[in-house]
Design an enzyme around this catalytic site. Structure first.
Site: not given
Ligand code: ARG
Length: 461
Positions: A159, A280, A286, A293
């Protein structure tokens, strides 16, 4: 200007350009050119064995087909510029320019229906073999990563809540198991794809004495399809491949998700290499895990191709219907996608660095040894259900005091039960907790070492 069609005889008017564009498959099925030529080369030899070509004719056709292949390699765009309806029409028309009417004779007893089914099998068989190699490398890299950090303890989650401590190597080897099953599914697909439809004609078999078994063997297939109607309309091998691919992508995507989370500063369990991350354009600080992804994102299209193919097949009356032309683009895209994703994930794993300190810290916080405390009480004779309840209360008390279980004073324990004695703290150590899971499939260092050794043998078999 009317194009030279393979089927113009019974038609009195030209195709509507809108229909021609809608119907043509050359823009994508030219990917099958290599396979189509290979199939035609073998078919020319089969026609010779059947007495339809004499040796000189067969030789001329072979020479012509090889030249067509060379031309296409040299100038792939010329294939497209030909404006032919599909790859089979293109090869015939290009062969005609070199071998004249023999190009037309090559179609004796052959239909594009058995031809395209053969081409797609030849193409996919080759691609599947290439993907198996990329998968082998990924399996190796998983072993190397597990071996690189044999001691690292990390929280195991259910979980997405800290549950029990595990070795990181155990966690990554779980993915090894998934990828091994994927390889198994791929091998299974390779076994079932290995059937030749060629010589089945349009649907009912051939009237020419073509030895279909010899033709299959010449093409490197293990057998010839036993039923001509099934042969021209079966695309189960496409489903097999797409299901294998979708399952593989589900696994890659789960791994991507784990690592994206672990790479975040909230977890900071792993660090992705700069060379597989990007920045970024606005936020200078970043470093984004784009590679993973994209893997996660590309999973959707592979699932889509599987569902699309199942849907194409479900209502098809026997035998060939043009719907089947829709089998190709999903396959081509899937081949490219999974090949790229397997390679990318392999590269990411090869270069990933762990932060074992951060992992250990997280594994030490969050009462991941609570099960261990319950087991301590069980060893003292308390039924597990009662021990579970008691430990729940102890966890509540410890968290009020802001203490981990291994720092909760003995008198606090004894206030809950006289079963607690000196030595309870040692029973709660992280390494000890991990080490006790020593049976097959457990996370103890000894069990994981054995599992890793066995895994290494299995990936090489
Ligand atoms: N382009 C077609 C396909 O991909 C080739 C087979 C055409 N056969 C036919 N009977 N029209 O399925």
């Amino acid at each position: 200007m009317a194009r030279k069609k393979l089927w113009g005889g019974r038609f009195s008017s030209d195709e509507d350009p809108l229909f021609a564009q809608f119907n043509d498959s050359l823009p994508f099925d030219r990917e099958l050119l290599e396979a189509d030529i290979e199939g035609s080369l073998a078919y020319a030899r089969a026609l010779e064995r059947a007495g339809i070509f004499n040796p000189a004719e067969r030789a001329r056709v072979e020479k012509g087909l090889r030249a067509v292949r060379k031309d296409a390699e040299r100038d792939p765009e010329a294939v497209l510029r030909s404006g032919a309806e599909d790859v089979h029409s293109y090869v015939e028309q290009a062969l005609y320019a070199r071998a004249g009417a023999l190009a037309l004779k090559l179609h004796t007893g052959r239909s594009r229906n058995d031809q395209v089914a053969t081409d797609l099998r030849l193409y996919l068989k080759r691609k599947e073999t290439g993907i198996a190699r990329a998968l082998d490398l990924l399996l190796e890299t998983v072993a190397e990563l597990a071996a690189r950090y044999p001691q690292a303890v990390t929280p195991g989650y259910t979980h997405l809540q800290r549950a029990q401590p595990v070795l990181f190597s155990h966690h990554i080897l779980a993915y090894g198991e998934m990828f091994l099953r994927d390889r198994d599914r791929l091998r299974d697909s390779l076994r079932r794809i290995d059937v030749s439809p060629l010589g089945s004609g349009a649907l009912s078999g051939t009237v020419y004495p073509v030895d279909r078994r010899a033709l299959a063997a010449d093409l490197g297939f293990a057998s010839a399809a036993p039923n001509s109607m099934d042969a021209v309309s079966d695309r189960d091998f496409v489903l097999d491949f797409l299901f294998f691919a979708a399952t593989l992508m589900a696994h890659l995507s789960r791994l991507a998700e784990d690592l994206i989370l672990y790479n975040s500063s909230e977890f900071a369990f792993v660090e992705m290499d700069d060379s597989v991350s990007s920045g970024s354009s606005l936020m200078p600080q970043k470093k984004n895990p784009d590679a993973l992804e994209l893997v996660r994102g590309k999973t959707g299209r592979v699932f889509g191709h599987l569902v699309a193919m199942l849907t194409v097949l479900k209502g098809l009356p026997m035998t060939y219907n043009k719907d089947l032309q829709e089998d190709k683009e999903g396959v081509f895209d899937t081949v490219r996608t999974i090949d790229a994703c397997v390679r990318m994930v392999q590269r990411v794993l090869e270069k990933i660095r762990l932060q074992p300190g951060r992992m250990r810290e997280a594994a030490a916080r969050g009462y991941l040894n609570a099960t261990e405390l319950a087991d301590y009480l069980v060893a003292k004779g308390l039924p597990f259900r009662e021990a579970h309840d008691l430990v729940g209360k102890i966890v509540m008390r410890a968290s009020e005091l802001g203490l981990p279980l291994e720092e909760l004073p003995l008198r606090e324990y004894q206030a809950f039960s006289p079963l607690f004695e000196e030595g309870v703290h040692e029973a709660l150590g992280l390494e000890r907790t991990v080490s006790r899971r020593k049976e097959l499939g457990g996370t103890s260092p000894a069990a994981v070492q054995r599992a890793l050794a066995a895994y290494r043998k299995r990936i090489r078999s």
